[in-house]
Design an enzyme around this catalytic site. Structure first.
Site, PDB file in Angstrom:
ATOM      1  N   ASN A  28       3.479   5.488   8.722  1.00  0.00           N
ATOM      2  CA  ASN A  28       4.564   5.212   8.298  1.00  0.00           C
ATOM      3  C   ASN A  28       5.456   6.499   8.387  1.00  0.00           C
ATOM      4  OD1 ASN A  28       2.983   3.392   5.496  1.00  0.00           O
ATOM      5  ND2 ASN A  28       3.896   2.646   7.116  1.00  0.00           N
ATOM      6  N   GLU A  73      -2.025  -7.096   7.021  1.00  0.00           N
ATOM      7  CA  GLU A  73      -1.149  -7.180   7.555  1.00  0.00           C
ATOM      8  C   GLU A  73      -0.838  -8.141   8.930  1.00  0.00           C
ATOM      9  OE1 GLU A  73       2.020  -6.924   7.745  1.00  0.00           O
ATOM     10  OE2 GLU A  73       2.601  -4.647   7.586  1.00  0.00           O
ATOM     11  N   GLY A  85       3.856  -4.682   3.871  1.00  0.00           N
ATOM     12  CA  GLY A  85       5.104  -5.141   3.985  1.00  0.00           C
ATOM     13  C   GLY A  85       5.251  -6.297   4.833  1.00  0.00           C
ATOM     14  N   HIS A 133       0.902  -1.198   0.096  1.00  0.00           N
ATOM     15  CA  HIS A 133      -0.014   0.061   0.053  1.00  0.00           C
ATOM     16  C   HIS A 133       0.769   1.339  -0.024  1.00  0.00           C
ATOM     17  CE1 HIS A 133       0.915   0.927   4.240  1.00  0.00           C
ATOM     18  NE2 HIS A 133       0.966  -0.256   4.458  1.00  0.00           N
TER      19      HIS A 133
END
Length: 196
Positions: free
Chosen positions: A15, A83, A144, A9
């Site tokens: 982040n 996630e 991730g 994403h």
């Protein structure tokens, strides 16, 4: 033959702040929306049959942008692409983790989802994708901490490189097994000074 395009994403405010997201539901930051648009413009020149995304907002927003700008239909949102759950670490920065649990926080049992559980989610998802989309080229928008162990299982080695926001990794099933055609590619981010 099945081709899977794994997309992390776009960037979120968390982040940018270095905050562990896990399964907490955070939206894209403005830069994340720009990244998603740049990726979508790149993908518009390629043939993809559809997009499936994690149901978390940051992945859903990225997928909707890709679908809108490429014409590849959004085929669904799937909780199995979420996630990794990071337990007590979710919502914390590195400094907060160190302050709370000390330098050895990574070695503590803080409720982080195991690779085994994560890969079981993936295996269940892959069975369904294989059945429903055989011979297709499908984009998967995920996270991730989820994509890295999935790719490691495909490739047979740990993914050492950090998977960048809106990076594209392409895995193709061939008669000889899965082949990695592209890994962590962000050439579409060149105009932001982020492409590699």
């Amino acid at each position: 033959m099945l081709t899977l395009g794994f997309i992390r994403h776009g960037t979120t405010e968390w982040n940018l702040a270095g905050r562990m997201q896990g399964q907490m539901d955070t939206p894209l930051a403005e830069v994340g929306r720009v990244q998603a648009e740049l990726l979508a413009k790149r993908l518009a020149g390629e043939a993809w049959d559809g997009v499936i995304a994690s149901d978390l907002l940051r992945a859903k927003e990225t997928a909707l942008t890709i679908s809108r700008l490429t014409g590849a239909p959004l085929l669904g949102l799937d909780v199995r692409l979420r996630e990794r759950a990071f337990g007590e670490l979710e919502g914390t920065t590195l400094q907060e983790r160190t302050d709370r649990w000390g330098e050895g926080w990574r070695d503590l049992d803080l409720g982080v989802e195991s690779d085994e559980k994560l890969l079981a989610r993936w295996a269940s998802f892959l069975v369904d994708v294989d059945r429903e989309h055989q011979g297709k080229r499908i984009l998967l928008v995920s996270h991730g901490g989820y994509i890295a162990p999935v790719l490691a299982q495909f490739i047979g080695r740990k993914i050492e490189e950090h998977l960048s926001n809106t990076s594209l990794t392409v895995m193709e099933r061939t008669p000889g097994g899965w082949q990695c055609r592209l890994l962590n590619c962000t050439v579409h981010l060149a105009e932001l000074g982020q492409g590699a």
